[in-house]
Design a protein around this motif. Sequence first.
Motif, PDB file in Angstrom:
ATOM      1  N   LYS A 114     -11.426 117.242 -66.215  1.00 46.85           N
ATOM      2  CA  LYS A 114     -12.158 117.038 -65.192  1.00 46.85           C
ATOM      3  C   LYS A 114     -11.784 115.468 -64.885  1.00 46.85           C
ATOM      4  O   LYS A 114     -12.017 114.738 -63.614  1.00 46.85           O
ATOM      5  N   TYR A 115     -11.166 114.652 -65.645  1.00 50.25           N
ATOM      6  CA  TYR A 115     -10.932 113.255 -65.359  1.00 50.25           C
ATOM      7  C   TYR A 115      -9.546 112.966 -64.906  1.00 50.25           C
ATOM      8  O   TYR A 115      -8.674 113.981 -64.955  1.00 50.25           O
ATOM      9  N   LEU A 116      -8.859 111.882 -64.710  1.00 50.35           N
ATOM     10  CA  LEU A 116      -7.784 111.345 -64.336  1.00 50.35           C
ATOM     11  C   LEU A 116      -7.131 112.182 -63.356  1.00 50.35           C
ATOM     12  O   LEU A 116      -7.594 112.701 -62.218  1.00 50.35           O
ATOM     13  N   CYS A 117      -5.883 113.095 -63.665  1.00 53.89           N
ATOM     14  CA  CYS A 117      -5.375 113.861 -62.598  1.00 53.89           C
ATOM     15  C   CYS A 117      -6.260 115.084 -62.307  1.00 53.89           C
ATOM     16  O   CYS A 117      -5.898 115.653 -61.110  1.00 53.89           O
ATOM     17  N   GLY A 118      -7.194 115.513 -63.066  1.00 57.42           N
ATOM     18  CA  GLY A 118      -7.943 116.462 -62.483  1.00 57.42           C
ATOM     19  C   GLY A 118      -8.790 116.290 -61.399  1.00 57.42           C
ATOM     20  O   GLY A 118      -9.319 117.327 -60.963  1.00 57.42           O
ATOM     21  N   ILE A 119      -9.015 115.030 -61.149  1.00 61.39           N
ATOM     22  CA  ILE A 119      -9.760 114.809 -59.863  1.00 61.39           C
ATOM     23  C   ILE A 119      -9.185 115.152 -58.619  1.00 61.39           C
ATOM     24  O   ILE A 119      -9.644 115.898 -57.715  1.00 61.39           O
ATOM     25  N   SER A 120      -7.819 114.805 -58.635  1.00 62.01           N
ATOM     26  CA  SER A 120      -7.123 115.088 -57.313  1.00 62.01           C
ATOM     27  C   SER A 120      -6.287 116.342 -57.348  1.00 62.01           C
ATOM     28  O   SER A 120      -5.834 116.779 -56.364  1.00 62.01           O
ATOM     29  N   ARG A 121      -6.364 116.977 -58.747  1.00 64.03           N
ATOM     30  CA  ARG A 121      -5.505 118.367 -58.748  1.00 64.03           C
ATOM     31  C   ARG A 121      -6.409 119.225 -59.402  1.00 64.03           C
ATOM     32  O   ARG A 121      -6.278 119.535 -60.690  1.00 64.03           O
ATOM     33  N   PRO A 122      -7.622 119.712 -58.688  1.00 62.79           N
ATOM     34  CA  PRO A 122      -8.542 120.507 -59.305  1.00 62.79           C
ATOM     35  C   PRO A 122      -7.842 122.029 -59.756  1.00 62.79           C
ATOM     36  O   PRO A 122      -7.181 122.315 -58.681  1.00 62.79           O
ATOM     37  N   GLY A 123      -8.068 122.381 -60.931  1.00 58.80           N
ATOM     38  CA  GLY A 123      -7.483 123.930 -61.092  1.00 58.80           C
ATOM     39  C   GLY A 123      -6.056 123.423 -61.824  1.00 58.80           C
ATOM     40  O   GLY A 123      -5.723 124.356 -62.592  1.00 58.80           O
ATOM     41  N   THR A 249     -11.238 110.999 -75.490  1.00 62.56           N
ATOM     42  CA  THR A 249     -12.241 111.649 -74.563  1.00 62.56           C
ATOM     43  C   THR A 249     -11.810 111.597 -73.211  1.00 62.56           C
ATOM     44  O   THR A 249     -12.282 112.385 -72.253  1.00 62.56           O
ATOM     45  N   LEU A 250     -10.844 110.518 -72.911  1.00 63.13           N
ATOM     46  CA  LEU A 250     -10.534 110.058 -71.474  1.00 63.13           C
ATOM     47  C   LEU A 250     -11.336 109.472 -70.578  1.00 63.13           C
ATOM     48  O   LEU A 250     -11.223 109.433 -69.265  1.00 63.13           O
ATOM     49  N   GLU A 251     -12.548 109.520 -71.014  1.00 64.49           N
ATOM     50  CA  GLU A 251     -13.766 108.629 -70.292  1.00 64.49           C
ATOM     51  C   GLU A 251     -13.354 107.233 -70.211  1.00 64.49           C
ATOM     52  O   GLU A 251     -12.546 106.704 -70.863  1.00 64.49           O
ATOM     53  N   ASP A 252     -13.781 106.758 -68.887  1.00 69.71           N
ATOM     54  CA  ASP A 252     -13.572 105.325 -68.569  1.00 69.71           C
ATOM     55  C   ASP A 252     -14.169 104.445 -69.956  1.00 69.71           C
ATOM     56  O   ASP A 252     -15.097 104.763 -70.462  1.00 69.71           O
ATOM     57  N   LEU A 253     -13.465 103.417 -70.010  1.00 69.50           N
ATOM     58  CA  LEU A 253     -13.843 102.236 -70.948  1.00 69.50           C
ATOM     59  C   LEU A 253     -14.006 101.115 -70.242  1.00 69.50           C
ATOM     60  O   LEU A 253     -13.335 100.797 -69.208  1.00 69.50           O
ATOM     61  N   GLU A 254     -15.121 100.369 -70.694  1.00 70.87           N
ATOM     62  CA  GLU A 254     -15.224  98.808 -69.863  1.00 70.87           C
ATOM     63  C   GLU A 254     -14.867  97.934 -70.694  1.00 70.87           C
ATOM     64  O   GLU A 254     -13.781  96.681 -70.480  1.00 70.87           O
ATOM     65  N   ASP A 258     -10.618  99.096 -79.862  1.00 72.05           N
ATOM     66  CA  ASP A 258      -9.568  99.646 -80.560  1.00 72.05           C
ATOM     67  C   ASP A 258      -8.375  99.901 -79.721  1.00 72.05           C
ATOM     68  O   ASP A 258      -7.678  98.956 -79.430  1.00 72.05           O
ATOM     69  N   ARG A 259      -8.047 101.310 -79.475  1.00 74.73           N
ATOM     70  CA  ARG A 259      -6.802 101.512 -78.584  1.00 74.73           C
ATOM     71  C   ARG A 259      -7.548 102.303 -77.289  1.00 74.73           C
ATOM     72  O   ARG A 259      -8.604 102.667 -77.454  1.00 74.73           O
ATOM     73  N   ALA A 260      -6.522 102.089 -76.196  1.00 69.75           N
ATOM     74  CA  ALA A 260      -7.093 102.659 -75.026  1.00 69.75           C
ATOM     75  C   ALA A 260      -5.871 103.201 -74.115  1.00 69.75           C
ATOM     76  O   ALA A 260      -4.561 102.685 -74.384  1.00 69.75           O
ATOM     77  N   LEU A 261      -5.902 104.114 -73.499  1.00 68.17           N
ATOM     78  CA  LEU A 261      -5.111 104.749 -72.510  1.00 68.17           C
ATOM     79  C   LEU A 261      -5.205 103.744 -71.310  1.00 68.17           C
ATOM     80  O   LEU A 261      -6.069 103.919 -70.562  1.00 68.17           O
ATOM     81  N   LEU A 262      -3.913 103.466 -70.611  1.00 72.98           N
ATOM     82  CA  LEU A 262      -3.815 102.628 -69.410  1.00 72.98           C
ATOM     83  C   LEU A 262      -2.908 103.918 -68.436  1.00 72.98           C
ATOM     84  O   LEU A 262      -1.903 103.963 -68.824  1.00 72.98           O
ATOM     85  N   ALA A 263      -3.537 104.366 -67.641  1.00 72.05           N
ATOM     86  CA  ALA A 263      -2.839 105.493 -67.135  1.00 72.05           C
ATOM     87  C   ALA A 263      -2.880 105.416 -65.396  1.00 72.05           C
ATOM     88  O   ALA A 263      -4.139 104.984 -64.848  1.00 72.05           O
ATOM     89  N   VAL A 264      -1.807 105.636 -64.760  1.00 69.26           N
ATOM     90  CA  VAL A 264      -1.657 105.538 -63.349  1.00 69.26           C
ATOM     91  C   VAL A 264      -1.156 106.830 -62.823  1.00 69.26           C
ATOM     92  O   VAL A 264      -0.300 107.526 -63.357  1.00 69.26           O
TER      93      VAL A 264
END
Length: 280
Positions: A114-123, A249-254, A258-264
């Motif tokens: 549901k996150y990241l690419c899943g929002i603009s690319r449903p399915g 989990t790919l959930e947003d972090l504030e 520790d580690r995080a993914l920065l994705a565009v």
Amino acid sequence: MKLITTIREMQSFSSDVKSSGKTITFVPTMGFLHDGHASLLKKGREVGDILVMGIFVNPTQFGPKEDYASYPRDLKKDLVVAEANKVDVVFNPTAEEIYPTGFQTYIDVEHLSKYLCGISRPGHFRGVATVVAKLFNIVMPDIAIFGEKDFQQLVVIKRMVRDLNMEVNIIDMPIVRESDGLAKSSRNSYLNMDERKAALCLCNALIKGKGIFNNGIKDANTILKEARNIIETEPLAVIDYIKVCDINTLEDLEKITDRALLAVAVKIGGNRLIDNCILG
Ligand code: AMP
């Protein structure tokens, strides 16, 4: 090197390999191979006995308005690259072979999709998970290799493998880039000269974000603001998303502890490109 196009022949080949006690390593791709794919093949050659590469442009992972029909294809050239990388088998089925009339069973990795690419690319990830599960059943690999370029895909597949108790080890490989930093992608072939220059804003935004993080800033919004700025100053670029999220989990972090993914994901002249890096 063998070229196999039917499921029956691929399964029978893999069964024979397994009964002889050898291991199978699998590198699934959509073809139009570049050095990113080649790095996966190189790793594959190192880790198993028999190296199988999939070349299949999977219709179920493309939305109705996406580029399935125009996705770049060049089987002849891909076979040369495969041969040069010591691939044992190229599995290149048709869409009808994989999805015969009446096909109706799909795999949905519910939350991660549901996150990241899943929002603009449903399915999209439903199509990815389904085809990868099918390919695993057909190729029967002990090891499968995926690139971190498609980080969300990697997380989705690892979850599916755990959830469905698939007996395959997933290896992930780092992003291979052009000398100026642009992540290699079959879709880069869509870019004209101006777009190609503009596309550098993706990796430049990541470099900026990483630099700020490395200077001690752990607040996601501060990192995102600076990184977003780089993309917004590029006239040909339209941001789909830019996120700092949890790598599992790919959930947003504030705050990054520790580690995080920065994705565009950014559209450059209508061509959607993605990139990412790990902070920490
Ligand atoms: P694709 O053909 O784009 O579906 O990609 C097939 C596999 O190659 C996937 O596991 C991708 O993540 C991986 N891949 C694509 N581009 C790169 C790259 N630049 N570096 C490393 N792996 C990549």
